[in-house]
Design an enzyme around this catalytic site. Structure first.
Site, PDB file in Angstrom:
ATOM      1  N   ASP A  15      -5.846  -4.926  -6.152  1.00 32.97           N
ATOM      2  CA  ASP A  15      -6.313  -6.309  -6.216  1.00 32.97           C
ATOM      3  C   ASP A  15      -6.446  -6.736  -7.669  1.00 32.97           C
ATOM      4  O   ASP A  15      -6.685  -5.904  -8.558  1.00 32.97           O
ATOM      5  CB  ASP A  15      -7.686  -6.445  -5.550  1.00 32.97           C
ATOM      6  CG  ASP A  15      -7.638  -6.156  -4.059  1.00 32.97           C
ATOM      7  OD1 ASP A  15      -6.552  -6.268  -3.470  1.00 32.97           O
ATOM      8  OD2 ASP A  15      -8.698  -5.818  -3.499  1.00 32.97           O
ATOM      9  N   ARG A  16      -6.328  -8.021  -7.918  1.00 32.22           N
ATOM     10  CA  ARG A  16      -6.457  -8.556  -9.280  1.00 32.22           C
ATOM     11  C   ARG A  16      -7.756  -8.103  -9.946  1.00 32.22           C
ATOM     12  O   ARG A  16      -7.770  -7.742 -11.120  1.00 32.22           O
ATOM     13  CB  ARG A  16      -6.409 -10.075  -9.243  1.00 32.22           C
ATOM     14  CG  ARG A  16      -6.560 -10.745 -10.621  1.00 32.22           C
ATOM     15  CD  ARG A  16      -6.775 -12.231 -10.479  1.00 32.22           C
ATOM     16  NE  ARG A  16      -8.017 -12.498  -9.750  1.00 32.22           N
ATOM     17  CZ  ARG A  16      -8.386 -13.692  -9.303  1.00 32.22           C
ATOM     18  NH1 ARG A  16      -7.601 -14.734  -9.488  1.00 32.22           N
ATOM     19  NH2 ARG A  16      -9.517 -13.847  -8.658  1.00 32.22           N
TER      20      ARG A  16
END
Length: 201
Positions: A51-52
């Protein structure tokens, strides 16, 4: 963005929190880990994703043959992954969370327990903690979207700084991909990779 390992088949990067692993939709989401890496080597390909907001190790394949072999290891769950997290509340000892997950909403994307969801298993162990927080080692045995974040939220211990699953969206997400372990599909040798930071928050 720091390189941790390189051989003829893979590059392993220690990704900072806040950086996309691949471009998103719109001009404001074009900067990403793979975009930056391909400026020097166009034949690099993402094998898996973070995930970012999650920091830590990301493995990138050099060439299509490498991508196929490493992707097969991930699909067969033959890659061992270790994460560090800081969660709300007090947990003791160790345990497992075996709860099927499905996407419950799209904007923002949110996942949670659902009887028709995909099977998901997370192992956890306490490392440290205080009255209202706990530091954990996490081992995902499956690779579902938002698995660690959704599983911990589901048992009432969301990760600090989680903008989707926690009530304290300020600050960075306290989730870090610490280590990867596998048998190298080209050399046959055991490969153990570790981030330069164990607890980067």
């Amino acid at each position: 963005m720091q390189e941790c390992f390189r051989d003829p088949w893979i590059v392993v990067i220690d990704k900072p929190a806040g950086l996309l692993v691949q471009p998103g939709i719109g001009d404001h989401q074009q900067d990403s880990l793979i975009t930056r890496l391909r400026e020097d080597d166009p034949d690099l390909h993402l094998i898996h994703r973070l995930d970012r907001d999650t920091s830590g190790l990301v493995m990138v394949a050099r060439g299509k043959d490498s991508l196929r072999r490493w992707s097969a290891l991930f699909a067969e769950r033959r890659i061992r992954k270790l994460y560090a997290a800081r969660v709300h509340g007090r947990l003791e000892g160790s345990g497992r969370i075996r709860v099927p997950l499905a996407r419950l909403s799209r904007h923002p994307p949110r996942y949670g327990a659902h009887p028709q969801g995909r099977s998901a298993l997370t192992l956890w162990r306490r490392v440290d903690g205080g009255l209202d927080w706990t530091q954990l080692w996490l081992v995902p045995r499956t690779g579902r979207s938002h698995q660690l974040r959704a599983h911990l939220c589901g048992i009432g211990h969301p990760i600090f700084g989680d903008p989707i699953y926690s009530s304290d969206p300020l600050g960075r997400l306290h989730l870090h991909a610490v280590a990867l372990r596998a048998r190298h599909p080209f050399t046959g040798q055991p490969l153990r990779l570790r981030s330069g930071q164990l607890w980067p928050w």
